[in-house]
Motif scaffolding. Sequence first.
Motif, mmCIF file in Angstrom:
data_model
loop_
_atom_site.group_PDB
_atom_site.id
_atom_site.type_symbol
_atom_site.label_atom_id
_atom_site.label_comp_id
_atom_site.label_asym_id
_atom_site.label_seq_id
_atom_site.Cartn_x
_atom_site.Cartn_y
_atom_site.Cartn_z
ATOM 1 N N ILE A 76 8.659 -11.246 13.254
ATOM 2 C CA ILE A 76 8.335 -9.816 13.246
ATOM 3 C C ILE A 76 9.023 -9.132 12.064
ATOM 4 C CG2 ILE A 76 7.944 -9.730 15.728
ATOM 5 C CD1 ILE A 76 10.671 -8.420 16.090
ATOM 6 N N ARG A 77 8.575 -7.920 11.767
ATOM 7 C CA ARG A 77 9.144 -7.085 10.701
ATOM 8 C C ARG A 77 9.273 -5.674 11.259
ATOM 9 N NH1 ARG A 77 5.106 -3.581 11.466
ATOM 10 N NH2 ARG A 77 3.095 -4.124 10.543
ATOM 11 N N PRO A 78 9.892 -4.729 10.518
ATOM 12 C CA PRO A 78 10.064 -3.382 11.057
ATOM 13 C C PRO A 78 8.762 -2.796 11.611
ATOM 14 C CG PRO A 78 11.377 -3.599 9.092
ATOM 15 C CD PRO A 78 10.577 -4.870 9.205
ATOM 16 N N ALA A 79 8.877 -2.214 12.793
ATOM 17 C CA ALA A 79 7.705 -1.671 13.484
ATOM 18 C C ALA A 79 7.316 -0.290 12.992
ATOM 19 C CB ALA A 79 7.977 -1.615 14.990
ATOM 20 N N ASN A 80 8.246 0.423 12.365
ATOM 21 C CA ASN A 80 7.974 1.812 11.989
ATOM 22 C C ASN A 80 7.319 1.924 10.617
ATOM 23 O OD1 ASN A 80 10.764 0.940 11.402
ATOM 24 N ND2 ASN A 80 11.063 2.975 10.543
ATOM 25 N N VAL A 81 6.221 1.178 10.458
ATOM 26 C CA VAL A 81 5.366 1.267 9.276
ATOM 27 C C VAL A 81 3.917 1.329 9.747
ATOM 28 C CG1 VAL A 81 6.989 0.035 7.782
ATOM 29 C CG2 VAL A 81 5.226 -1.254 9.000
ATOM 30 N N ASP A 82 3.029 1.783 8.871
ATOM 31 C CA ASP A 82 1.627 1.929 9.249
ATOM 32 C C ASP A 82 1.007 0.597 9.644
ATOM 33 O OD1 ASP A 82 1.912 4.583 8.670
ATOM 34 O OD2 ASP A 82 0.762 4.531 6.802
ATOM 35 N N GLY A 117 1.956 -7.887 9.129
ATOM 36 C CA GLY A 117 2.944 -8.248 10.132
ATOM 37 C C GLY A 117 2.903 -7.360 11.359
ATOM 38 N N LYS A 118 3.767 -7.675 12.296
ATOM 39 C CA LYS A 118 3.891 -6.918 13.538
ATOM 40 C C LYS A 118 5.363 -6.604 13.763
ATOM 41 C CE LYS A 118 4.065 -11.227 16.205
ATOM 42 N NZ LYS A 118 4.091 -12.054 14.961
ATOM 43 N N GLY A 119 5.639 -5.569 14.546
ATOM 44 C CA GLY A 119 7.017 -5.128 14.706
ATOM 45 C C GLY A 119 7.625 -5.401 16.058
ATOM 46 N N ILE A 120 6.887 -6.056 16.941
ATOM 47 C CA ILE A 120 7.368 -6.251 18.306
ATOM 48 C C ILE A 120 6.834 -7.576 18.845
ATOM 49 C CG2 ILE A 120 5.406 -5.009 19.327
ATOM 50 C CD1 ILE A 120 7.367 -3.806 21.366
ATOM 51 N N ILE A 121 7.618 -8.210 19.707
ATOM 52 C CA ILE A 121 7.192 -9.455 20.331
ATOM 53 C C ILE A 121 7.697 -9.478 21.769
ATOM 54 C CG2 ILE A 121 9.234 -10.713 19.508
ATOM 55 C CD1 ILE A 121 7.514 -13.217 19.300
ATOM 56 N N HIS A 122 6.909 -10.067 22.639
ATOM 57 C CA HIS A 122 7.316 -10.273 24.030
ATOM 58 C C HIS A 122 7.442 -11.774 24.270
ATOM 59 C CE1 HIS A 122 4.881 -6.496 23.991
ATOM 60 N NE2 HIS A 122 5.967 -6.053 24.597
ATOM 61 N N ASN A 139 11.805 -4.679 16.076
ATOM 62 C CA ASN A 139 12.483 -4.561 14.780
ATOM 63 C C ASN A 139 12.223 -3.156 14.237
ATOM 64 O OD1 ASN A 139 12.401 -6.880 11.913
ATOM 65 N ND2 ASN A 139 13.851 -5.308 12.433
ATOM 66 N N LEU A 140 13.287 -2.436 13.889
ATOM 67 C CA LEU A 140 13.165 -1.099 13.324
ATOM 68 C C LEU A 140 14.001 -1.015 12.050
ATOM 69 C CD1 LEU A 140 13.607 0.931 16.635
ATOM 70 C CD2 LEU A 140 11.453 0.506 15.433
ATOM 71 N N ALA A 141 13.739 -0.021 11.216
ATOM 72 C CA ALA A 141 14.502 0.143 9.974
ATOM 73 C C ALA A 141 14.629 1.618 9.642
ATOM 74 C CB ALA A 141 13.824 -0.596 8.822
ATOM 75 N N ASP A 142 15.742 1.978 8.986
ATOM 76 C CA ASP A 142 15.857 3.373 8.574
ATOM 77 C C ASP A 142 15.224 3.586 7.200
ATOM 78 O OD1 ASP A 142 17.773 2.688 6.620
ATOM 79 O OD2 ASP A 142 19.469 3.491 7.753
ATOM 80 N N ASP A 143 15.014 4.842 6.873
ATOM 81 C CA ASP A 143 14.295 5.185 5.643
ATOM 82 C C ASP A 143 15.039 4.715 4.400
ATOM 83 O OD1 ASP A 143 12.018 6.740 4.399
ATOM 84 O OD2 ASP A 143 13.711 7.821 3.518
ATOM 85 N N CYS A 144 16.348 4.775 4.442
ATOM 86 C CA CYS A 144 17.134 4.375 3.272
ATOM 87 C C CYS A 144 16.968 2.891 2.977
ATOM 88 C CB CYS A 144 18.602 4.715 3.496
ATOM 89 S SG CYS A 144 19.630 4.513 2.034
#
Length: 259
Positions: free
Chosen positions: A86-92, A97-102, A114-119
């Motif tokens: 997975i990769r950061p979920a907070n992108v369009d 990729g995808k940002g979440i897995i179960h 997976n999340l990431a800040d803007d910086c």
Amino acid sequence: MILLFIGDIVGDAATKYVAGRLPGLRAQHNVDLVVVNAENCAANGLGMGAVQVELLLRSGADVITGGNHSWDSEESVDLLRLRQVIRPANVDDDVPGKGIIHVTVGGETVTVINLADDCAMHSVKATAGKVFPAYQAWDTADRRGSTIVDYHGDHVLEKQIFAHAVDGEATAVLGTHTHEATERLRLLTKGTAFVTEVGMTGPDGGVQGFTPTNLVNGLRTAGNPFAGDMPDVFDGPMVLGAVLLEISNGAATGIKRIR
């Protein structure tokens, strides 16, 4: 449930180091689930490499998370197609990729997001103009069972605010990206485990696992450490950035470092 989380793996030697230790760590600590951040595991430390990801999965990693380097190369982008990556979920949605897995562990569902800040994301070409606030992605995520957050961010303040905002909802918020492990491990009041920075798994003594020479030359000659060639992965003794979580009924009951 016992979960092992390993912070940013830098380079091929670090990947082999983790692969060599994982079976023993799983057995020693009765680990049920292993999550590793491997966005720097490629041989050059930039993005993921197929050989390295395959080795991590084969040696016992269950989920691989990422961050700003998830799109560094075509090979890295291609690896985002794997179910376990997975990769950061907070992108369009149109970003690869995808940002979440179960995953199912002993009959229980675990969500890894997976999340990431803007910086952390500000210079990523693949996501330019396509990053939105981490909490927005969290708030709309399909969260089931115990929920583990890899929060890939530069800012201590943002990581700590987010952790308190999701206390009692997330099982753990585990900071990555800065590579320099923070000392404090916390169990927040409503049952969320939190560490500001898990720390890298890679060669110690350089700059975030990389050789300082090119960075220092760029700073001295151009006032910009990134003005020259990208640095090589450093050659130094390995350091393990990792935490072990104890989880019961969706809440964290313990968190400790694995050295």
